[in-house]
Motif scaffolding. Structure first.
Motif, PDB file in Angstrom:
ATOM      1  N   THR A 156      -9.496   0.296   0.874  1.00 51.59           N
ATOM      2  CA  THR A 156      -9.942  -0.673  -0.134  1.00 51.59           C
ATOM      3  C   THR A 156      -9.060  -1.919  -0.122  1.00 51.59           C
ATOM      4  O   THR A 156      -9.538  -3.020  -0.388  1.00 51.59           O
ATOM      5  N   THR A 157      -7.779  -1.765   0.210  1.00 50.43           N
ATOM      6  CA  THR A 157      -6.912  -2.933   0.357  1.00 50.43           C
ATOM      7  C   THR A 157      -7.352  -3.771   1.546  1.00 50.43           C
ATOM      8  O   THR A 157      -7.389  -5.005   1.478  1.00 50.43           O
ATOM      9  N   TRP A 183      -8.043   6.022   1.011  1.00 48.66           N
ATOM     10  CA  TRP A 183      -8.875   5.207   0.116  1.00 48.66           C
ATOM     11  C   TRP A 183      -8.140   3.927  -0.273  1.00 48.66           C
ATOM     12  O   TRP A 183      -8.698   2.823  -0.206  1.00 48.66           O
ATOM     13  N   GLU A 184      -6.872   4.044  -0.664  1.00 49.49           N
ATOM     14  CA  GLU A 184      -6.118   2.855  -1.068  1.00 49.49           C
ATOM     15  C   GLU A 184      -5.932   1.901   0.108  1.00 49.49           C
ATOM     16  O   GLU A 184      -6.078   0.685  -0.032  1.00 49.49           O
ATOM     17  N   VAL A 207       0.810  -1.219   0.000  1.00 44.63           N
ATOM     18  CA  VAL A 207       0.000   0.000   0.000  1.00 44.63           C
ATOM     19  C   VAL A 207       0.849   1.277   0.000  1.00 44.63           C
ATOM     20  O   VAL A 207       0.358   2.343  -0.341  1.00 44.63           O
ATOM     21  N   THR A 217       0.502   6.849   0.674  1.00 45.43           N
ATOM     22  CA  THR A 217      -0.694   6.170   0.219  1.00 45.43           C
ATOM     23  C   THR A 217      -1.871   7.060   0.600  1.00 45.43           C
ATOM     24  O   THR A 217      -1.693   8.057   1.299  1.00 45.43           O
TER      25      THR A 217
END
Length: 442
Positions: free
Chosen positions: A231-232, A227-228, A216, A224
């Protein structure tokens, strides 16, 4: 300051032109943005988070039409949020207006809409702590042998930088997504060895565990978005994880849990989450000469560690009788759940010559220094930080669960939930090595 569409303050960093919102509130938000002539461009959706992500255009002009009183109301409502010289950004003004207008029209109802925050490796901007000082070469060592058990092994997700494929970790990890392995570079930078160090510290405590790598954080910029990360986290629901070790985070100006991370933590409730408390401690008397201290006050919560759904791990000093100089104390960070060794821990690292990197905390820019060290192949080091304390604690919990033949979730519940009447311990009673439960979740 604003930098590549990022607003950076002493306490927080976020995308200047992006929002997330619950689709239930899309119609109301769109109507209000249309009235201000602010455009919305759809970027992404996550059904598991129940959120949509948008890029906005014309924010400054749109909120400018609302009059100067808006700035004063924002400042009054956010007393203490803005440091000297800082002003509310156009996005701050817009979000306040959306909530204020909805509350006035709908009996206090406010739309679920929030910023997309920027998180960085714990030496990021805002500086939140993860690794402290330079990694140092150390004599080679190996991991403890795995048991002969044929039972399913605990599976631990490592949410960090891409992983250097260290040969001594071979056979103990899986790749959770594309780009999970580190790309070799002519000039190796110290931050790029963060994930392999975290994974190896956890593996030393949990030799029977299997690790899944989720890259990430950019290996060079160490950034990062919330959101990333979120969602990960929810994407990992497909990977049968027992635990996540999260060695990154960030603060919020108002001290509240960010919406996106709160959703991710709630919707991965079956997975034990362990996170670094943060390296924003201020024990200058105990620190080595020349230490660069965090810009964040030590009583600032770092998310996701401060979440009620996450085990927040602080680092103890080498004697085990106090917080490490870079770690907030239990009084400063009462959301601490446990402590673990975090100073000069041994771990796997990059081989060869590695250049030490630092972050310009204000600009959020990684700078390669003129300092370097040579790490004989295959690469071993010592390093300090709450990232590695979190890895130690996560590994210890997972291995204890495996040795007892119980699920990791069951053991974590027993450690942190089942005896709320037990008095919290302090550093005075902490063991010199190993995991120490200092607070029971409620």
């Amino acid at each position: 300051m604003a930098d590549y569409n990022v607003v950076r303050r002493r306490i927080e960093a976020f995308r200047s032109d992006e929002i997330v919102l619950d689709p239930k509130d899309l119609r109301q938000v769109r109507q209000r943005l249309d009235a201000l002539q602010i455009t919305m461009t759809f970027l992404a959706a996550s059904a598991r988070l129940g959120l949509h992500r948008y890029r906005l255009g014309g924010i400054a002009a749109g909120v400018g039409s609302l009059g100067p009183g808006l700035v004063e109301r924002v400042r009054a409502a956010a007393a203490g949020t803005y440091m000297e010289g800082e002003t509310p950004s156009p996005l701050d003004l817009l979000l306040f207006h959306l909530r204020e207008a909805s509350a006035a029209a709908h009996q206090g109802y406010q739309p679920v809409v929030a910023k997309v925050r920027v998180y960085e490796n714990i030496e990021g901007s805002p500086y939140s702590g993860g690794s402290v000082g330079d990694p140092r070469p150390v004599a080679a060592f190996g991991l403890p042998a795995r048991s002969d058990s044929t039972r399913r092994r605990p599976r631990i997700g490592i949410l960090d930088t891409p992983l250097h494929p260290h040969p001594k970790l071979a056979g103990r990890y899986l790749l959770g997504s594309p780009g999970a392995l580190l790309t070799e570079e002519q000039q190796q930078v110290s931050f790029s060895g963060h994930a392999i160090f975290v994974a190896s510290v956890a593996a030393a405590q949990a030799p029977d565990a299997e690790f899944v790598i989720y890259p990430v954080l950019d290996a060079k910029k160490l950034t990062t978005s919330s959101w990333e990360l979120a969602t990960t986290m929810v994407g990992a629901l497909d990977d049968d994880l027992d635990m996540m070790i999260i060695a990154l985070g960030g603060a919020t100006a108002d001290g509240r849990e960010p919406l996106i991370l709160a959703r991710a933590c709630e919707r991965t409730s079956g997975i034990v989450k362990v996170a670094a408390l943060g390296n924003n401690g201020q024990d200058k008397a105990a620190a080595p000469e020349g230490t660069q201290f965090s810009e964040l006050p030590p009583n600032t919560p770092i998310w996701p560690a401060a979440s009620s759904t996450v085990i927040a791990v602080g680092a103890r000093n080498e004697a085990g009788d106090a917080a490490a100089y870079f770690c907030p104390t239990l009084e400063e960070a009462p959301w601490t759940d446990c402590t673990a060794p975090g100073v000069n821990l041994p771990g796997f690292f990059l081989p060869g010559q590695v250049w030490m990197a630092e972050l310009d905390v204000v600009a959020g820019v990684v700078k390669v220094t003129d300092r370097s060290a040579v790490f004989p192949a295959p690469g071993h080091a010592t390093w300090s930080g709450t990232s590695f304390a979190a890895a130690y604690a996560g590994g210890a919990i997972a291995q204890k669960a495996y040795s007892q033949g119980v699920p990791v979730r069951e053991l974590a519940d027993k450690l942190f939930w089942e005896d709320p009447d037990r008095a919290p311990t302090t550093y005075d009673s902490a063991p010199p090595a190993g995991l120490d439960i200092v607070r029971f979740m409620k």
